[in-house]
Design a protein around this motif. Structure first.
Motif, PDB file in Angstrom:
ATOM      1  N   MET A  35      73.172  84.745  94.368  1.00 25.81           N
ATOM      2  CA  MET A  35      73.646  86.131  94.380  1.00 25.81           C
ATOM      3  C   MET A  35      75.075  86.194  93.860  1.00 25.81           C
ATOM      4  N   ILE A  36      75.447  87.404  93.468  1.00 20.51           N
ATOM      5  CA  ILE A  36      76.835  87.685  93.136  1.00 20.51           C
ATOM      6  C   ILE A  36      77.426  88.390  94.342  1.00 20.51           C
ATOM      7  N   ILE A  37      78.538  87.907  94.859  1.00 22.43           N
ATOM      8  CA  ILE A  37      79.193  88.622  95.954  1.00 22.43           C
ATOM      9  C   ILE A  37      80.251  89.517  95.336  1.00 22.43           C
ATOM     10  N   PHE A  42      83.016  90.157  99.211  1.00 20.64           N
ATOM     11  CA  PHE A  42      83.834  88.947  99.182  1.00 20.64           C
ATOM     12  C   PHE A  42      85.055  89.072 100.088  1.00 20.64           C
ATOM     13  N   GLU A 153      72.436  78.979  96.364  1.00 22.55           N
ATOM     14  CA  GLU A 153      73.822  78.536  96.491  1.00 22.55           C
ATOM     15  C   GLU A 153      74.395  79.368  97.611  1.00 22.55           C
TER      16      GLU A 153
ATOM     17  N   CYS B  65      82.640  86.782  93.489  1.00 16.81           N
ATOM     18  CA  CYS B  65      82.090  85.433  93.441  1.00 16.81           C
ATOM     19  C   CYS B  65      80.770  85.417  92.690  1.00 16.81           C
ATOM     20  N   PHE B  66      80.720  84.614  91.652  1.00 17.42           N
ATOM     21  CA  PHE B  66      79.523  84.495  90.801  1.00 17.42           C
ATOM     22  C   PHE B  66      78.953  83.088  90.945  1.00 17.42           C
ATOM     23  N   PRO B  67      77.660  82.916  90.628  1.00 19.33           N
ATOM     24  CA  PRO B  67      77.042  81.594  90.800  1.00 19.33           C
ATOM     25  C   PRO B  67      77.718  80.484  89.981  1.00 19.33           C
ATOM     26  N   ILE B 113      78.463  84.201  82.467  1.00 20.40           N
ATOM     27  CA  ILE B 113      77.688  84.753  83.588  1.00 20.40           C
ATOM     28  C   ILE B 113      78.334  86.021  84.134  1.00 20.40           C
ATOM     29  N   ASN B 116      77.581  88.982  81.644  1.00 18.40           N
ATOM     30  CA  ASN B 116      76.199  89.422  81.776  1.00 18.40           C
ATOM     31  C   ASN B 116      76.082  90.504  82.857  1.00 18.40           C
ATOM     32  N   SER B 117      76.833  90.347  83.953  1.00 15.00           N
ATOM     33  CA  SER B 117      76.829  91.375  85.001  1.00 15.00           C
ATOM     34  C   SER B 117      77.653  92.588  84.600  1.00 15.00           C
ATOM     35  N   GLN B 120      75.887  95.326  83.042  1.00 17.74           N
ATOM     36  CA  GLN B 120      75.107  96.220  83.901  1.00 17.74           C
ATOM     37  C   GLN B 120      75.994  97.158  84.711  1.00 17.74           C
ATOM     38  N   TRP B 121      77.225  96.778  84.929  1.00 19.31           N
ATOM     39  CA  TRP B 121      78.101  97.570  85.799  1.00 19.31           C
ATOM     40  C   TRP B 121      78.910  98.622  85.042  1.00 19.31           C
TER      41      TRP B 121
END
Lengths: 477, 477
Positions: A35-37, A42, A153, B65-67, B113, B116-117, B120-121
């Protein structure tokens, strides 16, 4: 806003996903099970870390940092440990276009790599106790995932301590669990049940595992944290020895204990309602959201001047306060503050200002009251304390009201189908029967509650044999 | 203690490793090119994060926080980017015993990464500017590693912002660099040189890269941080668009900027001396180490009572103070405080107490003075401030004294062999010639200093063509 949230009654799981998404806590990642926090989520984790660091410092635990990559051979060293984690291990086999000679696994937990170093650092009793913690991202490739509650993760702290005697290590296991209990109650306003896990549910490689089990609004159990007595198994596997005061070489006793982003998930499912999250004030990213109400443009200056002054006052006292300055309607702003679970929503409009007052709406019990502006320095902290106390007491009540004593398997199945919550039974501690019950009903033993083991009487609800334990069964996250 | 440290003059690299090991900052990890950060080193990183978070908050940057795992296809999307990182990428190909369908790379940096988000935002100009940061472990499988300065796993913050116009993004790149400069001076007591990187040294995928270059005690350059204008390349690769106020669809401009555990390495090589580290007070895990001097057992109680009282007073004022209670001799304790770089060593013995005084030894300039106990609340903070100022001014002097202007390649090579430090030249900005010089001499262009580009005159020191830039060359870490 709130209308997009599925009700808890209708579909709790969908309520959870709707709420977290609309409250802007997380987003789905383009990586399976991760997931993205987002910033709002966060910040909770940062406050979590601060509160936990303070408590660990008081226990003389120091933070350190070990590599995320673990040589595959390390994981293999402790037999139960490797068996417990093998199917979930992510393995790095390539660098650029080249195959690695020895693959690395991404840490699913760090016992093996940390204890490899401890073996080099520990020589004599003077080096003990050794107490370290690390904040880390860990990886377990899960099949069924849900944001915060189970992700491939996740983020946690893992404490790893080494002691000269088994008694000292037992005490540490208990102290860590007590710290978590304090954290749960003082920070997250959650009451849980402390106890020991059955051998089936014990950490891979540990002598025993202790836990705090909380109860979600839908009555399911959720493991809030764990604290493990690892005994001497890892010390032996990693050749950790020390020269004791009597000049003899001895093998020490090790503990490990952890609490993760799952605790945030626990907080969501313990406190949330149909309007969204309800944040305990200590961990709320925003404690007070001020919403200026400006019916006509001529009111703007007076309202904004007051609003800025209030923000400044509260901020200087360490309160996390924000003004919602977006160009949305007040009704939209109210709903947004609700779904985000902001403990206090403060409305400031021209009519309030005439009376030198503001209106504060509590998120926990949905009451609205007027407060004198000159008293806000006292009344806001009091309100926040009261909100915390109310959430904690609700959590306590929900837990106590949803524990049912049963005495036979029919009663067990009836409660499981018709009620929700934990089922308390007299039990014979049989690992095979435990698995049988799980297969049959989907319920597992969450723990043997510490404060009840001296009350064991009668016969096991399932086998009819003499009972040896009081067990709490439940369906679990 | 100190006797185990190789002198800087004899072998700077060995001095570095000796010092960090003896000061208990790190240990070697059983993973190629990775390190273990021990509590004394990790506390520095925690203080680093606190100071940086305060500064980022002032810039309205929020943490998220991203993966850590990035689908391999993402990295491939921006052509320069993948080329820049490909050989260093660690790749996860297996889960348990099963091969993954699409491998994941461990993030070497998170542009792909995150963007990429962002796609969408981001919908409209109202969503801009978008400013996020993440604290993360990142992975670049390096051939030659050195603790903190270059490791295969390292820790950093990476800021990623999106703006409606190129100008706004340019301003952000500059603001981030200014924040780093402030951090370097106010927290780490380091003066560096701000400038732009040549295209050869620009971040893979960026329009341009800015940097602060510091100078180690041995005269080598060290990149302290970077701030990149990514232009529209990533936005185009990841389809990030927004509807502007004029209702037109536009492609935004992106920046990224980062500072890592390498900055701690920079601090070590900028301030350290033959006795060990010298810690700037703002980031020193221990600011004052109290060493009780107890010549006879009968003095113990009086000394310890006073020592505890002093500790309590200083601690309540937020000073990081500790008492060395180990059973070592005072001489050993003095040396240990020195190698750890603790700014103030406070000696408290019976003779000092008779005069209601203590002795404070400064680590920076090795002076020792007596201070009245009743004044410590004022004198210790003043001393700490003076130590910071002294370290900063030394860093400034060392930098200025080791920049040499040269006008031809002979001068260049002479300075490189006989002196140390940065070489300043008029230069024609030719990427091929730049590589040629690097191959011939081992020196690279560290930056085109911002504050000198209006002073360009004459001809290039190497090609004889008209000069277009002032360049700083140096050998680098």
């Amino acid at each position: 806003m709130a209308s997009h949230i599925t009700s808890q009654e209708k579909d709790f799981s969908q309520w959870y996903l709707d709420t977290l998404k609309i409250a802007d806590v997380f987003d789905y990642a383009p990586v399976k099970g991760c997931m993205i926090i987002k910033p709002y989520g966060f910040k909770m984790w940062e406050l979590f870390q601060q509160e936990m660091n303070t408590r660990m410092e008081e226990m003389d635990v120091e933070n350190a940092c070990f590599p995320a990559l673990i040589p595959e051979s390390f994981i293999m060293k402790e037999a139960d440990h490797v068996e417990g984690f093998a199917p979930e291990l992510l393995t790095v086999t390539r660098v650029g276009k080249k195959e690695l000679e020895e693959p690395y696994v991404l840490r699913p937990t760090s016992e093996t790599i940390i204890y490899n170093s401890y073996a080099q650092w520990i020589h004599s009793y003077r080096d003990l106790p050794l107490k370290m913690n690390q904040w880390a991202n860990v990886f377990r490739w899960e099949m069924k995932t849900k944001p915060f509650l189970r992700t491939s993760e996740f983020f946690w702290q893992e404490g790893h301590t080494v002691h000269a005697t088994e008694e000292e290590a037992d005490t540490m296991v208990k102290d860590a669990l007590d710290m978590y209990e304090n954290f749960a109650e003082e920070v997250m306003a959650i009451r849980g049940i402390k106890g020991r896990k059955t051998m089936n549910e014990t950490f891979a490689g540990a002598d025993y595992t202790t836990t705090i089990e909380a109860m979600a609004k839908d009555g399911k159990a959720i493991q809030f944290c764990t604290s493990h007595q690892l005994g001497q198994s890892f010390a032996k596997a990693f050749d950790i020895e020390f020269t004791d005061k009597d000049e003899k070489q001895k093998t020490p006793f090790i503990t490990s204990w952890g609490m993760s982003t799952r605790a945030l998930g626990t907080m969501f499912v313990v406190h949330g309602d149909d309007k969204g999250l309800r944040m305990p004030p200590k961990i709320a990213p925003i404690q007070v959201m001020i919403i200026p109400v400006i019916p006509k443009e001529e009111h703007r200056e007076a309202v904004m001047t007051q609003v800025e002054a209030i923000k400044k006052t509260l901020k200087s006292d360490g309160i996390r306060v924000r003004i919602d300055m977006s160009d949305k309607r007040p009704g939209f702003k109210f709903a947004q503050a609700e779904v985000k679970g902001i403990p206090i929503r403060m409305e400031v409009g021209p009519r309030d200002l005439e009376k030198n007052q503001v209106v504060c709406a509590r998120r926990d019990i949905s009451t609205k009251d007027s407060y004198d502006i000159k008293d806000l320095k006292e009344s806001i902290p009091e309100l926040l304390e009261d909100i915390h106390a109310t959430l904690l007491s609700e959590s306590e009540q929900h837990l106590q009201q949803n524990i049912t004593d049963v005495f036979d398997i029919e009663g067990f199945e009836r409660v499981l189908n018709e009620h929700k919550g934990f089922i308390r039974v007299a039990w014979c501690d049989d690992a095979e029967k435990e698995k049988e019950i799980q297969q049959k009903t989907g319920a597992t033993i969450r723990c043997y509650p510490f404060d009840m083991q001296d009350q064991v009487t009668g016969t096991c609800f399932y086998t009819g044999r003499d009972a040896t334990h009081i067990a709490l069964f439940a369906k679990a996250y």
